[in-house]
Design an enzyme around this catalytic site. Structure first.
Site, short mmCIF file in Angstrom:
data_model
loop_
_atom_site.label_atom_id
_atom_site.label_comp_id
_atom_site.label_asym_id
_atom_site.label_seq_id
_atom_site.Cartn_x
_atom_site.Cartn_y
_atom_site.Cartn_z
N HIS A 70 0.77 -1.17 -0.02
CA HIS A 70 0.18 0.11 -0.15
C HIS A 70 0.94 1.19 -0.03
CE1 HIS A 70 1.14 -0.27 4.22
NE2 HIS A 70 1.19 0.92 4.39
N HIS A 103 5.41 6.11 -1.43
CA HIS A 103 6.04 4.77 -1.74
C HIS A 103 5.30 3.59 -1.26
CE1 HIS A 103 7.04 5.76 2.42
NE2 HIS A 103 7.21 4.37 2.55
P1 2AM Z 1 6.56 2.46 5.87
O1 2AM Z 1 6.07 1.62 4.93
O2 2AM Z 1 7.34 3.63 4.89
O3 2AM Z 1 7.35 1.92 6.94
C1 2AM Z 1 1.57 1.10 8.66
O4 2AM Z 1 2.52 1.10 9.70
C2 2AM Z 1 2.08 2.19 7.74
O5 2AM Z 1 2.37 3.36 8.08
C3 2AM Z 1 3.39 1.75 6.74
O6 2AM Z 1 3.02 1.93 5.53
C4 2AM Z 1 4.63 2.85 7.37
O7 2AM Z 1 5.19 3.28 6.28
C5 2AM Z 1 3.82 3.86 7.98
N1 2AM Z 1 3.99 4.25 9.12
C6 2AM Z 1 4.59 3.58 10.17
N2 2AM Z 1 5.09 4.19 11.16
C7 2AM Z 1 5.14 5.57 10.86
C8 2AM Z 1 5.76 6.64 11.20
N3 2AM Z 1 6.00 6.65 12.66
N4 2AM Z 1 5.58 7.79 10.57
C9 2AM Z 1 5.04 7.64 9.59
N5 2AM Z 1 4.58 6.83 8.81
C10 2AM Z 1 4.54 5.39 9.54
#
Ligand code: 2AM
Length: 176
Positions: A45, A127
């Site tokens: 996603h 991304h």
């Molecule tokens: P990532 O794929 O770049 O790790 C669910 O956890 C989603 O939220 C994931 O797609 C993750 O991005 C994002 N995510 C998790 N922790 C986060 C944070 N502290 N700040 C921003 N995005 C976050």
């Protein structure tokens, strides 16, 4: 007295089965060229707004914020792979700056402000994370994936023994 229930929430672009298959194929090609921890295909996603742990009682506000988002449907092309050395994240994303996507994210954060959420200080870098703890070998070309974006989704993240699992709570169509 029991602690108030908190839920780990985020808004995302959640692909349909066809787009998910195409993203999964592209991810498989990229992951042949290095090693790390793959993200399962069913988790692919793009996060739009990460809210973190949210009190159950704030959920109504979050839902009405999503209803107020004023953004149109658009088409996104995922056409490149990338790697962030510091975080070890391997990803797929668009190479052209998608203005409609930036407008959507801006409108979403503006609507969320009355609920007590503030945008990340970091810039928004759209991304699809396809692996973590990645040690780069090389980044191959990918077959572009055309992704029609016509809705905004709210998801809940659960952390289990096998890593993260996401459930779709609700979707809001974008303006056509
Ligand atoms: P990532 O794929 O770049 O790790 C669910 O956890 C989603 O939220 C994931 O797609 C993750 O991005 C994002 N995510 C998790 N922790 C986060 C944070 N502290 N700040 C921003 N995005 C976050």
């Amino acid at each position: 007295m029991s602690a108030r229930r908190k839920r780990r929430l985020f808004f995302a672009l959640w692909p349909d089965a066809e787009v998910r298959n195409s993203l999964a194929s592209a991810a498989a090609v990229v992951r042949k060229h290095g090693s790390g921890r793959s993200v399962p295909d069913e988790n692919l996603h793009i996060t739009l707004a990460f809210l973190g742990s949210v009190d159950e009682e704030v959920l109504d506000c979050v839902r009405s914020a999503a209803e107020q988002v004023n953004a149109g449907a658009f088409s996104l092309t995922i056409d490149r792979a990338g790697w962030w050395k510091r975080t070890g994240i391997l990803w797929l994303g668009p190479s052209a700056g998608p203005a409609a996507l930036n407008r959507l994210v801006k409108s979403l954060w503006a609507a969320l402000e009355p609920c007590g959420f503030w945008p990340d200080f970091r810039d928004f870098h759209p991304h699809v994370t396809i692996a973590r703890r990645w040690r780069k070998a090389r980044l191959p070309e990918i077959k572009p994936v055309h992704w029609p974006i016509d809705a905004l989704m709210l998801l809940e993240s659960h952390t289990g023994q096998r890593g993260a699992r996401y459930t779709l709570l609700e979707r809001w169509p974008l303006i056509r």
